[in-house]
Design a protein around this motif. Sequence first.
Motif, PDB file in Angstrom:
ATOM      1  N   GLN A 155       0.830  -1.202   0.000  1.00 46.70           N
ATOM      2  CA  GLN A 155       0.000   0.000   0.000  1.00 46.70           C
ATOM      3  C   GLN A 155       0.866   1.254   0.000  1.00 46.70           C
ATOM      4  O   GLN A 155       0.564   2.237  -0.686  1.00 46.70           O
ATOM      5  N   PHE A 156       1.953   1.234   0.758  1.00 49.15           N
ATOM      6  CA  PHE A 156       2.839   2.395   0.812  1.00 49.15           C
ATOM      7  C   PHE A 156       3.426   2.686  -0.569  1.00 49.15           C
ATOM      8  O   PHE A 156       3.440   3.835  -1.017  1.00 49.15           O
ATOM      9  N   VAL A 157       3.892   1.650  -1.257  1.00 50.04           N
ATOM     10  CA  VAL A 157       4.461   1.842  -2.595  1.00 50.04           C
ATOM     11  C   VAL A 157       3.403   2.396  -3.542  1.00 50.04           C
ATOM     12  O   VAL A 157       3.653   3.331  -4.313  1.00 50.04           O
ATOM     13  N   SER A 158       2.196   1.841  -3.485  1.00 51.64           N
ATOM     14  CA  SER A 158       1.126   2.292  -4.369  1.00 51.64           C
ATOM     15  C   SER A 158       0.755   3.749  -4.107  1.00 51.64           C
ATOM     16  O   SER A 158       0.581   4.541  -5.042  1.00 51.64           O
ATOM     17  N   THR A 159       0.636   4.106  -2.840  1.00 49.32           N
ATOM     18  CA  THR A 159       0.292   5.491  -2.502  1.00 49.32           C
ATOM     19  C   THR A 159       1.352   6.456  -3.001  1.00 49.32           C
ATOM     20  O   THR A 159       1.047   7.497  -3.596  1.00 49.32           O
ATOM     21  N   MET A 160       2.622   6.106  -2.790  1.00 49.45           N
ATOM     22  CA  MET A 160       3.696   7.004  -3.203  1.00 49.45           C
ATOM     23  C   MET A 160       3.781   7.123  -4.723  1.00 49.45           C
ATOM     24  O   MET A 160       4.122   8.186  -5.253  1.00 49.45           O
ATOM     25  N   LEU A 161       3.452   6.056  -5.445  1.00 46.87           N
ATOM     26  CA  LEU A 161       3.520   6.117  -6.904  1.00 46.87           C
ATOM     27  C   LEU A 161       2.436   7.008  -7.503  1.00 46.87           C
ATOM     28  O   LEU A 161       2.522   7.386  -8.674  1.00 46.87           O
ATOM     29  N   LEU A 162       1.430   7.347  -6.726  1.00 50.81           N
ATOM     30  CA  LEU A 162       0.462   8.338  -7.194  1.00 50.81           C
ATOM     31  C   LEU A 162       1.143   9.696  -7.370  1.00 50.81           C
ATOM     32  O   LEU A 162       0.657  10.562  -8.095  1.00 50.81           O
ATOM     33  N   TYR A 163       2.282   9.854  -6.703  1.00 48.88           N
ATOM     34  CA  TYR A 163       3.038  11.107  -6.761  1.00 48.88           C
ATOM     35  C   TYR A 163       4.359  10.889  -7.502  1.00 48.88           C
ATOM     36  O   TYR A 163       5.360  11.539  -7.223  1.00 48.88           O
ATOM     37  N   ARG A 164       4.302   9.988  -8.468  1.00 46.22           N
ATOM     38  CA  ARG A 164       5.490   9.623  -9.245  1.00 46.22           C
ATOM     39  C   ARG A 164       6.134  10.834  -9.915  1.00 46.22           C
ATOM     40  O   ARG A 164       7.360  10.936  -9.999  1.00 46.22           O
ATOM     41  N   ALA A 165       5.325  11.751 -10.391  1.00 47.59           N
ATOM     42  CA  ALA A 165       5.855  12.932 -11.080  1.00 47.59           C
ATOM     43  C   ALA A 165       6.704  13.796 -10.158  1.00 47.59           C
ATOM     44  O   ALA A 165       7.586  14.525 -10.615  1.00 47.59           O
ATOM     45  N   GLU A 166       6.448  13.709  -8.846  1.00 49.98           N
ATOM     46  CA  GLU A 166       7.198  14.515  -7.891  1.00 49.98           C
ATOM     47  C   GLU A 166       8.462  13.816  -7.394  1.00 49.98           C
ATOM     48  O   GLU A 166       9.271  14.419  -6.694  1.00 49.98           O
ATOM     49  N   ILE A 167       8.625  12.527  -7.732  1.00 50.51           N
ATOM     50  CA  ILE A 167       9.783  11.762  -7.270  1.00 50.51           C
ATOM     51  C   ILE A 167      10.920  11.939  -8.267  1.00 50.51           C
ATOM     52  O   ILE A 167      10.809  11.544  -9.429  1.00 50.51           O
ATOM     53  N   GLU A 168      11.997  12.531  -7.829  1.00 56.55           N
ATOM     54  CA  GLU A 168      13.090  12.896  -8.734  1.00 56.55           C
ATOM     55  C   GLU A 168      13.744  11.673  -9.370  1.00 56.55           C
ATOM     56  O   GLU A 168      14.021  11.655 -10.572  1.00 56.55           O
ATOM     57  N   THR A 169      14.010  10.641  -8.575  1.00 58.12           N
ATOM     58  CA  THR A 169      14.690   9.448  -9.083  1.00 58.12           C
ATOM     59  C   THR A 169      13.956   8.207  -8.601  1.00 58.12           C
ATOM     60  O   THR A 169      13.944   7.918  -7.404  1.00 58.12           O
ATOM     61  N   LEU A 170      13.351   7.484  -9.531  1.00 58.28           N
ATOM     62  CA  LEU A 170      12.635   6.265  -9.184  1.00 58.28           C
ATOM     63  C   LEU A 170      13.540   5.062  -9.434  1.00 58.28           C
ATOM     64  O   LEU A 170      14.381   5.074 -10.334  1.00 58.28           O
ATOM     65  N   HIS A 171      13.363   4.020  -8.648  1.00 59.48           N
ATOM     66  CA  HIS A 171      14.203   2.824  -8.752  1.00 59.48           C
ATOM     67  C   HIS A 171      14.263   2.340 -10.209  1.00 59.48           C
ATOM     68  O   HIS A 171      13.222   2.115 -10.839  1.00 59.48           O
ATOM     69  N   PRO A 172      15.467   2.153 -10.770  1.00 56.00           N
ATOM     70  CA  PRO A 172      15.586   1.800 -12.194  1.00 56.00           C
ATOM     71  C   PRO A 172      15.047   0.417 -12.548  1.00 56.00           C
ATOM     72  O   PRO A 172      14.775   0.138 -13.721  1.00 56.00           O
ATOM     73  N   ARG A 173      14.868  -0.445 -11.545  1.00 57.10           N
ATOM     74  CA  ARG A 173      14.405  -1.809 -11.827  1.00 57.10           C
ATOM     75  C   ARG A 173      12.955  -2.024 -11.410  1.00 57.10           C
ATOM     76  O   ARG A 173      12.508  -3.156 -11.261  1.00 57.10           O
ATOM     77  N   ILE A 174      12.206  -0.955 -11.276  1.00 54.07           N
ATOM     78  CA  ILE A 174      10.845  -1.090 -10.770  1.00 54.07           C
ATOM     79  C   ILE A 174       9.982  -1.979 -11.666  1.00 54.07           C
ATOM     80  O   ILE A 174       9.095  -2.687 -11.193  1.00 54.07           O
TER      81      ILE A 174
END
Length: 279
Positions: A155-174
């Motif tokens: 749930q935490f990962v899903s909630t944070m991914l709603l704000y993907r545009a605000e995350i400067e660097t996302l895990h490259p292997r997601i």
Amino acid sequence: MAPPTFPNGLTLYTIGFAALRYPALPPPPTNVPLGNIVGALQYVPSAAQHHVVAQIASQYLNALIAYQTSDEPTLHDPSLPQYYISTALILLNFLASSSPDVCKHAAKHPALLNDVIEKLLIPDFVDRMKAVTRPPGPMGIPPAKFDDDFGTLLQFVSTMLLYRAEIETLHPRINELIPKLREWKRAYKNSPVKTIKNASERLVDQIQGMDPTMISMIRGMQETSLVCGVTSCRVTGPERLTVCNGCKIQRYCGREHQKADWKYHKNICNKGLVEPAED
């Protein structure tokens, strides 16, 4: 980086909040064990819950993020339950699920999300998480169950991914999570914790590229729950509320209510160190 010192000189496991009794009883806060507070918050009426979240986040959000992204040994030892999900992360998940302001703030710390993704990518992560011994909580609270903890992580990962545009660097292997998520959806379809199945399904869509309209709709639903810091006020929604310049969490419908609430909010806004600007 060493773990931070939490406000009020309390340890992570015994953080106390004035929030449950706010604003009836200003600080010093009632010291409530963290295990109790997370459970108690589930029973706060929805009309009051966002006030509670704002008060907790105003005082503890930065410290919780700093702790979760620190070199605290228990967070990096696979033999300990805190490695898989810490008390801090459980509380951060609760705050993020209830507040878009918390999500936006947390998104500025990519390590918070990327560390969880990195662990979920470990081939035998689930087996290890199941096998670890979970201690009971304070005051006789039973140990958490695997399904509850695993659902919280997803749930935490899903909630944070709603704000993907605000995350400067996302895990490259997601993208490598997708087959694992599909397997977890099948494996836990009958789990009493529906979050595992639901979050796994939603995460596949989010990673592959969820429709921006759907993301906006979900974020919009979260934002409509924002409330004025004066509990009797009925003004809601981001368009009608302005955020406190001190903590960047609590919101108000206008200057009058911000001034009225300051006698309470000053005790927790950035730990009481920020005074509101004068007109």
